[in-house]
Design a protein around this motif. Structure first.
Motif, PDB file in Angstrom:
ATOM      1  N   UNK A 125     -33.302  49.817  -8.784  1.00 44.93           N
ATOM      2  CA  UNK A 125     -33.132  48.531  -8.024  1.00 44.93           C
ATOM      3  C   UNK A 125     -33.620  47.306  -9.015  1.00 44.93           C
ATOM      4  N   UNK A 126     -34.485  47.401 -10.013  1.00 43.20           N
ATOM      5  CA  UNK A 126     -34.681  46.760 -10.837  1.00 43.20           C
ATOM      6  C   UNK A 126     -33.449  46.300 -11.916  1.00 43.20           C
ATOM      7  N   UNK A 127     -32.636  46.963 -11.992  1.00 43.64           N
ATOM      8  CA  UNK A 127     -31.291  46.699 -12.722  1.00 43.64           C
ATOM      9  C   UNK A 127     -30.185  46.043 -11.628  1.00 43.64           C
ATOM     10  N   UNK A 128     -30.593  45.922 -10.474  1.00 43.05           N
ATOM     11  CA  UNK A 128     -29.754  45.158  -9.477  1.00 43.05           C
ATOM     12  C   UNK A 128     -30.265  43.583  -9.344  1.00 43.05           C
ATOM     13  N   UNK A 129     -29.124  42.948  -9.344  1.00 41.30           N
ATOM     14  CA  UNK A 129     -29.465  41.398  -9.217  1.00 41.30           C
ATOM     15  C   UNK A 129     -30.238  41.240  -7.677  1.00 41.30           C
ATOM     16  N   UNK A 130     -30.028  41.773  -6.825  1.00 41.39           N
ATOM     17  CA  UNK A 130     -30.629  41.689  -5.508  1.00 41.39           C
ATOM     18  C   UNK A 130     -31.629  42.858  -5.040  1.00 41.39           C
ATOM     19  N   UNK A 131     -31.535  44.090  -5.344  1.00 48.04           N
ATOM     20  CA  UNK A 131     -32.648  44.997  -5.111  1.00 48.04           C
ATOM     21  C   UNK A 131     -31.853  46.316  -4.486  1.00 48.04           C
ATOM     22  N   UNK A 132     -32.489  47.014  -4.070  1.00 43.74           N
ATOM     23  CA  UNK A 132     -32.189  48.238  -3.505  1.00 43.74           C
ATOM     24  C   UNK A 132     -33.052  48.920  -2.693  1.00 43.74           C
ATOM     25  N   UNK A 133     -32.346  49.984  -1.661  1.00 40.20           N
ATOM     26  CA  UNK A 133     -33.384  50.842  -0.755  1.00 40.20           C
ATOM     27  C   UNK A 133     -32.954  52.273  -0.783  1.00 40.20           C
ATOM     28  N   UNK A 163     -30.857  54.101   6.768  1.00 39.27           N
ATOM     29  CA  UNK A 163     -31.573  53.512   5.687  1.00 39.27           C
ATOM     30  C   UNK A 163     -33.181  53.731   5.975  1.00 39.27           C
ATOM     31  N   UNK A 164     -33.698  54.245   4.877  1.00 37.72           N
ATOM     32  CA  UNK A 164     -35.160  54.627   4.851  1.00 37.72           C
ATOM     33  C   UNK A 164     -35.994  53.478   3.980  1.00 37.72           C
ATOM     34  N   UNK A 165     -37.190  53.634   3.749  1.00 35.78           N
ATOM     35  CA  UNK A 165     -37.983  52.665   2.807  1.00 35.78           C
ATOM     36  C   UNK A 165     -38.604  53.949   1.718  1.00 35.78           C
ATOM     37  N   UNK A 166     -39.115  53.283   0.498  1.00 32.19           N
ATOM     38  CA  UNK A 166     -39.169  51.787   0.398  1.00 32.19           C
ATOM     39  C   UNK A 166     -37.838  51.229   0.173  1.00 32.19           C
ATOM     40  N   UNK A 167     -38.028  49.764   0.308  1.00 28.66           N
ATOM     41  CA  UNK A 167     -36.873  48.839  -0.174  1.00 28.66           C
ATOM     42  C   UNK A 167     -37.600  47.878  -1.008  1.00 28.66           C
ATOM     43  N   UNK A 168     -36.867  47.529  -2.134  1.00 25.69           N
ATOM     44  CA  UNK A 168     -37.371  46.857  -3.240  1.00 25.69           C
ATOM     45  C   UNK A 168     -36.521  45.569  -3.370  1.00 25.69           C
ATOM     46  N   UNK A 169     -37.318  44.534  -3.338  1.00 28.06           N
ATOM     47  CA  UNK A 169     -36.688  43.000  -3.132  1.00 28.06           C
ATOM     48  C   UNK A 169     -37.694  42.176  -3.950  1.00 28.06           C
ATOM     49  N   UNK A 170     -36.976  41.058  -4.413  1.00 23.01           N
ATOM     50  CA  UNK A 170     -37.931  40.024  -5.007  1.00 23.01           C
ATOM     51  C   UNK A 170     -38.624  39.162  -3.973  1.00 23.01           C
ATOM     52  N   UNK A 202     -27.616  44.300  -0.999  1.00 23.10           N
ATOM     53  CA  UNK A 202     -28.483  45.557  -1.803  1.00 23.10           C
ATOM     54  C   UNK A 202     -28.016  46.911  -2.205  1.00 23.10           C
ATOM     55  N   UNK A 203     -28.430  47.407  -3.083  1.00 20.36           N
ATOM     56  CA  UNK A 203     -27.798  48.659  -3.602  1.00 20.36           C
ATOM     57  C   UNK A 203     -28.374  49.874  -2.797  1.00 20.36           C
ATOM     58  N   UNK A 204     -27.575  50.699  -2.364  1.00 20.91           N
ATOM     59  CA  UNK A 204     -28.247  52.028  -1.710  1.00 20.91           C
ATOM     60  C   UNK A 204     -28.404  52.973  -2.811  1.00 20.91           C
TER      61      UNK A 204
END
Ligand code: CTP
Ligand code: MG
Length: 232
Positions: A125-133, A163-170, A202-204
């Motif tokens: 997720x931290x290597x994705x511009x948007x984030x990930x779940x 879709x689960x959590x955690x979800x990682x966004x800015x 977001x990235x899966x």
């Protein structure tokens, strides 16, 4: 070294589908409430610094923690929907969490997150511009029901994920996305959906099916079983 992240752990729901008087996040399994299991799982990752927990107003069951497993915990008052609770949590984050810092959002009612899955989500997720779940591909055949309970059609399950959590966004982007959904009266059921509405993708990240949410009493029995297996 990995930058530190805070978590928002929404726990302001009433657990209507579960039933009973005690909201499900406070049900005790193996000596600890579900929310404690959820926090233990998050805090097992060295980069997770603390958590904000949105709870119901005057919640008599919230244990009032200000720290847990040696990490910081803060509560705030949640909202009428999960999205409103998460938004309140984002607003209550300490000032040290910057606008473009990543934040984890994880359901208090999802107690069986593994450190392996959390680590994958954080790395990818931290290597994705948007984030990930965290999510898992749909395995069952999907049927669309008619009004009479008969099957109208079989829906293709290719490319469908749960879709689960955690979800990682800015922090700031997620805040804006949830504010926009609330302002437009759209009920988003996860953070990614709010981001998607703004055209972001977001990235899966595939995670284990064991990271299920406790919705019904059968889910609670499954968690008790999986926990007992783990410690054997
Ligand atoms: N949640 C929240 N604020 C709300 C609704 C839900 O913080 N207004 C939290 C729940 O406490 C839970 C998570 O969001 O940890 C996932 O929601 P869900 O499983 O739907 O829990 P409930 O809303 O409590 O259950 P139900 O929908 O059956 O009433
Ligand atoms: Mg709910």
């Amino acid at each position: 070294m990995m930058a530190r992240v805070w978590a928002v752990v929404p726990a302001a729901g009433r657990g209507t589908r579960f039933g009973g008087d005690l909201p499900k996040q406070y049900l005790v399994v193996d000596g600890a409430p579900l929310i404690a299991h959820a926090l233990t799982a998050l805090f097992a990752h060295d980069a997770v610094e603390g958590a904000v927990v949105p709870v119901s107003e005057n919640d008599p069951d919230w244990p009032g923690w200000t720290e847990f497993a040696g990490k910081a915990v803060q509560s705030c008052i949640g909202g009428a929907t999960r999205a409103a609770s998460v938004l309140a949590g984002l607003q209550a984050l300490p000032g040290s969490v910057r606008a473009d810092d990543f934040v984890l959002v994880h359901d208090a009612a999802r107690p069986n997150l593994s450190l392996t899955d959390l680590s994958h989500l954080m790395e990818r997720g931290r290597n994705d511009p948007v984030g990930a779940i965290l999510a898992a591909p749909v395995r069952d055949t999907l049927k669309r029901a008619g009004d009479d309970g008969g099957i109208d059609a079989t829906e293709p399950r290719e490319r469908l994920w749960r879709a689960f959590t955690p979800q990682l966004f800015r922090r700031m982007q997620l805040t804006r996305a949830l504010e926009s959904a609330l302002a437009d009266g759209v009920e988003v059921t996860d953070e990614a959906m709010a981001m998607e509405r703004l055209g972001l993708r977001p990235l899966l990240v595939e995670g284990s099916e064991s990271n299920f949410k406790i919705t019904t009493p059968a889910d609670l029995a499954r968690f008790a079983f999986e926990l007992a297996q783990r410690s054997r």
